[in-house]
Design a protein around this motif. Sequence first.
Motif, mmCIF file in Angstrom:
data_model
loop_
_atom_site.group_PDB
_atom_site.id
_atom_site.type_symbol
_atom_site.label_atom_id
_atom_site.label_comp_id
_atom_site.label_asym_id
_atom_site.label_seq_id
_atom_site.Cartn_x
_atom_site.Cartn_y
_atom_site.Cartn_z
ATOM 1 N N HIS A 130 -89.440 -108.518 -14.819
ATOM 2 C CA HIS A 130 -90.545 -107.549 -14.887
ATOM 3 C C HIS A 130 -90.050 -106.136 -14.629
ATOM 4 C CE1 HIS A 130 -91.132 -107.281 -10.432
ATOM 5 N NE2 HIS A 130 -90.942 -108.576 -10.412
ATOM 6 N N ASP A 162 -85.834 -107.194 -6.659
ATOM 7 C CA ASP A 162 -87.148 -107.617 -7.172
ATOM 8 C C ASP A 162 -87.652 -106.564 -8.145
ATOM 9 O OD1 ASP A 162 -90.419 -108.288 -5.672
ATOM 10 O OD2 ASP A 162 -89.612 -108.706 -7.645
ATOM 11 N N VAL A 163 -87.268 -106.620 -9.505
ATOM 12 C CA VAL A 163 -86.320 -107.617 -9.936
ATOM 13 C C VAL A 163 -85.539 -107.040 -11.132
ATOM 14 C CG1 VAL A 163 -87.839 -108.797 -11.588
ATOM 15 C CG2 VAL A 163 -86.120 -110.132 -10.314
ATOM 16 N N GLU A 196 -96.341 -107.259 -12.965
ATOM 17 C CA GLU A 196 -96.154 -108.513 -12.201
ATOM 18 C C GLU A 196 -96.571 -108.335 -10.755
ATOM 19 O OE1 GLU A 196 -93.920 -109.261 -9.617
ATOM 20 O OE2 GLU A 196 -94.475 -111.378 -9.585
ATOM 21 N N GLU A 197 -96.272 -107.172 -10.182
ATOM 22 C CA GLU A 197 -96.542 -106.972 -8.757
ATOM 23 C C GLU A 197 -98.022 -106.773 -8.446
ATOM 24 O OE1 GLU A 197 -92.506 -107.136 -7.186
ATOM 25 O OE2 GLU A 197 -94.550 -107.620 -6.604
ATOM 26 N N GLU A 224 -88.047 -115.120 -12.091
ATOM 27 C CA GLU A 224 -87.623 -114.766 -10.732
ATOM 28 C C GLU A 224 -88.118 -115.840 -9.778
ATOM 29 O OE1 GLU A 224 -89.582 -111.369 -8.922
ATOM 30 O OE2 GLU A 224 -91.313 -111.721 -10.187
HETATM 31 ZN ZN LIG Z 1 -90.824 -109.738 -8.673
#
Ligand SMILES: [Zn+2]
Length: 508
Positions: A130, A162-163, A196-197, A224
């Motif tokens: 991501h 991350d990431v 994603e977060e 991940e």
């Molecule tokens: Zn991540």
Amino acid sequence: MKTRKILSLILKSLLLILGVIIVAVIIRTVTFPDAQPYFEKCKVSDSDFIPLNDVRLQHFRTAIQIPTVCTSIDNCNFTAILQLHDHIQESFPLIHSSNFIQRILFANYTLLYRVEGTNSTLPPYMLVSHLDVVPAKAAEWQVDPFSATVKEGYIFGRGTLDVKQTLFGMMEALEFRLAKGQRPIRTFYMAMGHDEEVSGLRGAKAVANYFSSRGITLDFISDEGMVVADGILPGMQTPVALIGIAEKGMATFEFSVSVTPGHASMPAGETSIGILSKAMVSLEQNPHENFFGKGPERLLLEYVVNKMTLPHRVLMANLWLFGPLIARAFALKPNTNAIIRTTTALTMFNAGVKWNVISSTAKAVVNHRIHPLQSVADVLKIDKKIIQDDRVKVKILSAYEPSPISPTDSDGYRILHQSIYQIFEVPVAPALFIASSDSKHFVKLSKNIYRFAPSFLNSAELKGIHGNNEKIKIKNYEQTINFYYHLMINAEKSANLKSAFDKGHQDL
Ligand SMILES: [Zn+2]
Ligand SMILES: CCCCCCCC/C=C\CCCCCCCC(=O)N[C@@H](Cc1ccccc1)C(=O)O
Ligand SMILES: [Zn+2]
């Protein structure tokens, strides 16, 4: 006399039982099956190695310096995300000029690359990363979180673990293959969500719909997830690579209490703050059930018991006797506690408007990461039972169930196992991924979803993820690139891998 005889008989019986138990423990320990198929002959030849030269290092550093921060689904640094798109295109000219690689944009910011293989009969797979990162409090860092400072053998920066390391790792690997004239045999995708977060509901969800609407399924997905844990698993004499074969669900609840407001000089028996605080303390002091020995961690232990120090081997090989003791030991540390139960994290508490006003409301947010043996409904029911106060109201802010458990006898698992072992040469084991990934949106696309990032981390480095001073060893970033390089190659000979596993790790 008679009493003495009875006591003597009881003592002898107890000693006999103790002796039987000791013998049973010893036998179980020495005969515990070694479930870990090793690849003894898979040394990576030099020609198979991608060096981390200055150009590749700068590609990665520049990516870290672009602050692609998301704080909510509508609040991302979208300018930075588009800057990162441009940087990716500039960094990988062969990928972006290839006639067999397609770049597809979703929701303006999420990317999907389709790399068409020469053999269309091979089932496609997908690598997931991501683009976005969580915020960073610069004042709490040793360096500027977006400086990509190189020091002490590390690259510092938000997103190094991350990431963005997997994002650029997989792209560098593919660019290298193209530069060597290696068109991949097997079609694969690389998905890069922009949110994603903050749930992935705009990015990864759109990618999932793209596949579903075309009836495309994937042989396996690598996203991940867990890592190469160094000094984290109790009793392990070596680091151990953990492949997440399932991921926990999540439920974020808002608890609230409303009372009649008033003047602080005349408080009623209990305030909204007091009632809610008591409820939150109850949740924090009453953790959810300890499922040690009933979830994926049992499989993990079966894979690594024989790699542990003798005392730990005796304990772990005899869960029938020492299970309750080990369950308590796992509960003592956040990392291992997260493996064995639904976790409860009080993350927000808001109340009060002024120091001399009895607040009408108090609100608190609790984030649960749900063990695969529980559901969102279970957790909600248990929370209410723990709180036992009807004045405390609860609202579900967001929730999704734990993922299905992926098999360990699939081609995808073997490809990951082999690729990890080639690079890190450490035991590899299945585990439960304790956080969440965009792969939650892909569960209908494949049964074989694995959550693993080739990050070689100890407990201190692990704290940098979403924390301060996130940093990756320079050597580990080079390993990351080579992990994806070997994953792509191994994915094209997976049939051999199965025979190697079946024959018990002969030549590949
Ligand atoms: Zn991540
Ligand atoms: C018994 C074995 C020992 C266990 C060792 C534990 C090792 C821990 C390994 C990895 C943990 C690091 C996780 C890194 C990836 C985190 C990805 C992430 O941040 N996901 C978000 C996704 C999300 C979900 C819902 C809303 C917003 C974001 C998250 O989980 O919060
Ligand atoms: Zn994250």
